[in-house]
Motif scaffolding. Structure first.
Motif, PDB file in Angstrom:
ATOM      1  N   ILE A 162       0.845  -1.204   0.000  1.00  0.00           N
ATOM      2  CA  ILE A 162       0.000   0.000   0.000  1.00  0.00           C
ATOM      3  C   ILE A 162       0.875   1.248   0.000  1.00  0.00           C
ATOM      4  O   ILE A 162       0.652   2.202  -0.744  1.00  0.00           O
ATOM      5  N   TYR A 163       1.893   1.219   0.861  1.00  0.00           N
ATOM      6  CA  TYR A 163       2.810   2.363   0.958  1.00  0.00           C
ATOM      7  C   TYR A 163       3.457   2.643  -0.407  1.00  0.00           C
ATOM      8  O   TYR A 163       3.492   3.766  -0.893  1.00  0.00           O
ATOM      9  N   ALA A 164       3.970   1.550  -1.024  1.00  0.00           N
ATOM     10  CA  ALA A 164       4.695   1.699  -2.281  1.00  0.00           C
ATOM     11  C   ALA A 164       3.782   2.258  -3.369  1.00  0.00           C
ATOM     12  O   ALA A 164       4.167   3.186  -4.107  1.00  0.00           O
ATOM     13  N   LEU A 165       2.562   1.727  -3.440  1.00  0.00           N
ATOM     14  CA  LEU A 165       1.633   2.200  -4.479  1.00  0.00           C
ATOM     15  C   LEU A 165       1.274   3.662  -4.249  1.00  0.00           C
ATOM     16  O   LEU A 165       1.141   4.451  -5.193  1.00  0.00           O
ATOM     17  N   PHE A 166       1.128   4.019  -2.986  1.00  0.00           N
ATOM     18  CA  PHE A 166       0.796   5.412  -2.671  1.00  0.00           C
ATOM     19  C   PHE A 166       1.924   6.345  -3.132  1.00  0.00           C
ATOM     20  O   PHE A 166       1.688   7.367  -3.785  1.00  0.00           O
ATOM     21  N   LYS A 167       3.157   5.960  -2.798  1.00  0.00           N
ATOM     22  CA  LYS A 167       4.300   6.802  -3.189  1.00  0.00           C
ATOM     23  C   LYS A 167       4.388   6.903  -4.710  1.00  0.00           C
ATOM     24  O   LYS A 167       4.608   7.982  -5.261  1.00  0.00           O
ATOM     25  N   GLN A 168       4.212   5.767  -5.379  1.00  0.00           N
ATOM     26  CA  GLN A 168       4.327   5.753  -6.840  1.00  0.00           C
ATOM     27  C   GLN A 168       3.215   6.615  -7.456  1.00  0.00           C
ATOM     28  O   GLN A 168       3.443   7.336  -8.424  1.00  0.00           O
ATOM     29  N   ALA A 169       2.012   6.507  -6.878  1.00  0.00           N
ATOM     30  CA  ALA A 169       0.870   7.243  -7.424  1.00  0.00           C
ATOM     31  C   ALA A 169       1.021   8.744  -7.207  1.00  0.00           C
ATOM     32  O   ALA A 169       0.547   9.556  -7.997  1.00  0.00           O
ATOM     33  N   THR A 170       1.684   9.134  -6.122  1.00  0.00           N
ATOM     34  CA  THR A 170       1.771  10.565  -5.820  1.00  0.00           C
ATOM     35  C   THR A 170       3.108  11.187  -6.254  1.00  0.00           C
ATOM     36  O   THR A 170       3.158  12.357  -6.605  1.00  0.00           O
ATOM     37  N   GLN A 171       4.197  10.375  -6.231  1.00  0.00           N
ATOM     38  CA  GLN A 171       5.514  10.958  -6.547  1.00  0.00           C
ATOM     39  C   GLN A 171       6.201  10.344  -7.771  1.00  0.00           C
ATOM     40  O   GLN A 171       7.274  10.769  -8.152  1.00  0.00           O
ATOM     41  N   GLY A 172       5.627   9.273  -8.295  1.00  0.00           N
ATOM     42  CA  GLY A 172       6.265   8.599  -9.421  1.00  0.00           C
ATOM     43  C   GLY A 172       7.305   7.597  -8.940  1.00  0.00           C
ATOM     44  O   GLY A 172       7.335   7.238  -7.747  1.00  0.00           O
ATOM     45  N   SER A 173       8.190   7.177  -9.846  1.00  0.00           N
ATOM     46  CA  SER A 173       9.149   6.120  -9.511  1.00  0.00           C
ATOM     47  C   SER A 173      10.104   6.543  -8.397  1.00  0.00           C
ATOM     48  O   SER A 173      10.403   7.735  -8.243  1.00  0.00           O
ATOM     49  N   CYS A 174      10.585   5.558  -7.693  1.00  0.00           N
ATOM     50  CA  CYS A 174      11.480   5.808  -6.557  1.00  0.00           C
ATOM     51  C   CYS A 174      12.846   6.283  -7.072  1.00  0.00           C
ATOM     52  O   CYS A 174      13.463   5.619  -7.911  1.00  0.00           O
ATOM     53  N   SER A 175      13.293   7.434  -6.563  1.00  0.00           N
ATOM     54  CA  SER A 175      14.613   7.908  -6.993  1.00  0.00           C
ATOM     55  C   SER A 175      15.480   8.285  -5.793  1.00  0.00           C
ATOM     56  O   SER A 175      16.590   8.766  -5.958  1.00  0.00           O
ATOM     57  N   SER A 176      14.960   8.057  -4.576  1.00  0.00           N
ATOM     58  CA  SER A 176      15.748   8.424  -3.390  1.00  0.00           C
ATOM     59  C   SER A 176      16.805   7.343  -3.126  1.00  0.00           C
ATOM     60  O   SER A 176      16.641   6.196  -3.546  1.00  0.00           O
ATOM     61  N   PRO A 177      17.891   7.708  -2.424  1.00  0.00           N
ATOM     62  CA  PRO A 177      18.941   6.712  -2.175  1.00  0.00           C
ATOM     63  C   PRO A 177      18.459   5.615  -1.231  1.00  0.00           C
ATOM     64  O   PRO A 177      17.614   5.866  -0.356  1.00  0.00           O
ATOM     65  N   LYS A 178      18.986   4.415  -1.393  1.00  0.00           N
ATOM     66  CA  LYS A 178      18.578   3.286  -0.560  1.00  0.00           C
ATOM     67  C   LYS A 178      19.066   3.499   0.880  1.00  0.00           C
ATOM     68  O   LYS A 178      20.256   3.778   1.090  1.00  0.00           O
ATOM     69  N   PRO A 179      18.161   3.386   1.874  1.00  0.00           N
ATOM     70  CA  PRO A 179      18.585   3.558   3.275  1.00  0.00           C
ATOM     71  C   PRO A 179      19.589   2.479   3.679  1.00  0.00           C
ATOM     72  O   PRO A 179      19.651   1.418   3.060  1.00  0.00           O
ATOM     73  N   GLY A 180      20.348   2.760   4.737  1.00  0.00           N
ATOM     74  CA  GLY A 180      21.405   1.853   5.194  1.00  0.00           C
ATOM     75  C   GLY A 180      20.846   0.530   5.708  1.00  0.00           C
ATOM     76  O   GLY A 180      19.661   0.423   6.050  1.00  0.00           O
ATOM     77  N   MET A 181      21.738  -0.469   5.803  1.00  0.00           N
ATOM     78  CA  MET A 181      21.392  -1.834   6.224  1.00  0.00           C
ATOM     79  C   MET A 181      20.596  -1.879   7.533  1.00  0.00           C
ATOM     80  O   MET A 181      19.712  -2.699   7.712  1.00  0.00           O
ATOM     81  N   LEU A 182      21.002  -0.999   8.490  1.00  0.00           N
ATOM     82  CA  LEU A 182      20.400  -1.099   9.824  1.00  0.00           C
ATOM     83  C   LEU A 182      19.117  -0.290   9.953  1.00  0.00           C
ATOM     84  O   LEU A 182      18.430  -0.370  10.963  1.00  0.00           O
TER      85      LEU A 182
END
Ligand SMILES: CCC/C=C/C(=O)SCCNC(=O)CCNC(=O)[C@H](O)C(C)(C)COP(=O)([O-])OP(=O)([O-])OC[C@H]1O[C@@H](n2cnc3c(N)ncnc32)[C@H](O)[C@@H]1OP(=O)([O-])[O-]
Length: 391
Positions: free
Chosen positions: A62-82
């Motif tokens: 749900i979160y992912a679809l919401f972000k994609q629907a409102t902001q488009g494809s993910c372009s932010s840097p990948k958060p750290g392992m922890l």
């Protein structure tokens, strides 16, 4: 306007959507259906009304679809392992690749619609079970706020447990053990929690005589107590008034016991020519020490709620005038805790003793079968029905 191909799966989603959002107008153009921003906003609102947690995977979707629907494809840097949570969210969003905002919006609306409509039958089931006209004759069973409540409902007999009620309590426990609720509560209607075994159970002697009645009663009691030993999730007694006999002894098999200060606890077995049951010959001495347990189980000592709490039989006592309000507030908060964690924790605690409890139950029931045929017991029951003796 986005593409919505008419394939069987989408038709099902379409009907679910219609059911979930009757006020929403869907725009159909030939073989293409499009979710609008209004529908998307409505889906957002509907999401807040979900009663059950859909689980982490679905929440991430749900979160992912919401972000994609409102902001488009993910372009932010990948958060750290922890940074576990943000990493999981990022991965879910990133996994949507380059799907268009409109596609994501449609998928979001579909998913929310499916979640909402999948809850509809569950709510209906709970309402049916709670309907006073439901199949139970001696109980009212309702599910609300993740709590299934089994209300003993023979107030005119002080909720004495008739044969029918024994069977219905077992049935209700089986259903509650399997339903979606987090907690199960047992309580009584009227001024009593429960006056114990309905003494008229002993007067219904069939053609096959008292021996058969004693055997059947022993079998019934063994099954009844086993249902409490094996109950898989937290079981809470809300003791709304006096408790007698098996309604007291069985409390040792509940996970938490809340009582009004008006409640009393009385297990008058020797007075009735009987012997302890509900595994109390094991749970009571273990809980409060043999010397204290003996006063209750051998010498019929009636406890106040405060005394029962001091001895560990009751978890907490509340003033009668605020009892219901305080207890239910607490229970509603507990019922928001993670369901599986509670269930497994309870099972771990109970698991240590399960075998022992079943063995105790079997022994107690054998002794009771003998007691029910004794002159001591028959005299006590006759005396009650001739109104010579009340507790
Ligand atoms: C099988 C496993 C072994 C189990 C052992 C146990 O549980 S041992 C423990 C076994 N339990 C006992 O020995 C308790 C026996 N009961 C009592 O001593 C008293 O009823 C009381 C002190 C609970 C309440 O006194 P009060 O003056 O406030 O109220 P009231 O008396 O006017 O009662 C209203 C109506 O309910 C009726 N009724 C109530 N309880 C039972 C019952 N258990 N049975 C049948 N009937 C019962 C009562 O007859 C009356 O009916 P009526 O006349 O209107 O048709």
């Amino acid at each position: 306007h986005i593409g919505f191909h008419i394939c069987p799966q989408n038709i099902i989603s379409f009907y679910r959507l219609i059911q979930s959002f009757p006020a929403v107008k869907l725009h159909l153009t030939g073989a293409v259906m499009r979710a609008t921003e209004v529908e998307f906003d409505k889906a957002k609102e509907h999401l807040k009304t979900l009663k059950n947690d859909p689980g982490n995977d679905t929440k991430l979707r749900i979160y992912a679809l919401f972000k994609q629907a409102t902001q488009g494809s993910c372009s932010s840097p990948k958060p750290g392992m922890l940074d576990f949570v943000n990493k999981a969210k990022w991965e879910a969003w990133n996994s949507l690749g380059n799907i268009s905002k409109e596609d994501a919006r449609q998928k979001y609306v579909d998913l929310v619609g499916t979640l909402i409509s999948s809850e509809a039958p569950i709510q209906k089931e709970a309402t049916t079970a709670g309907d006073p006209k439901s199949s139970y004759q001696t109980l009212q069973v309702t599910t609300e706020n993740n709590i299934t409540t089994i209300l003993l409902n023979r107030p005119e007999k002080k909720n004495a447990i008739s044969r029918k009620m024994y069977e219905e309590i077992m049935q209700a426990l089986e259903q509650a053990g399997k339903d979606d609720s987090v907690l199960t509560v047992m309580t009584g209607s009227g001024d009593y929690y429960c006056s114990g075994n309905d003494l008229s159970n002993f007067t219904q002697v069939g053609a096959e005589g008292v021996e058969k009645l004693a055997r059947d009663s022993g079998e019934l009691l063994t099954r009844y107590v086993s249902h409490f030993i094996d109950f898989p999730k937290p079981l809470i007694a809300v003791v709304n008034g006096p408790a007698v006999g098996i309604a007291v002894t069985g409390l040792g098999l509940f996970d938490v016991v809340y009582a009004t200060d008006r409640a009393t606890f009385h297990a008058p077995f020797s007075q009735l020519g009987q012997s302890p049951e509900g595994c109390s010959s094991y749970t009571f001495p273990k809980m409060m020490g043999t010397a204290k347990a003996n006063e209750i189980l051998l010498f019929n000592k009636k406890l106040t709620a405060a005394q029962a709490c001091d001895l560990g039989l009751v978890t907490e006592v509340f003033p009668d005038n605020t009892f219901q309000q305080e207890v239910w507030k607490k229970l509603r908060a507990y019922a928001k805790l993670p369901k599986d964690s509670l269930r497994y924790s309870k099972q771990l605690i109970r698991g240590m003793e399960k075998e022992k409890l079943h063995a105790v139950n079997a022994q107690e029931c054998v002794r009771l079968q003998e007691r029910w045929l004794s002159e001591e017991c028959m005299n006590a029951i006759m005396s009650f029905f001739q109104n010579k003796s009340k507790l």
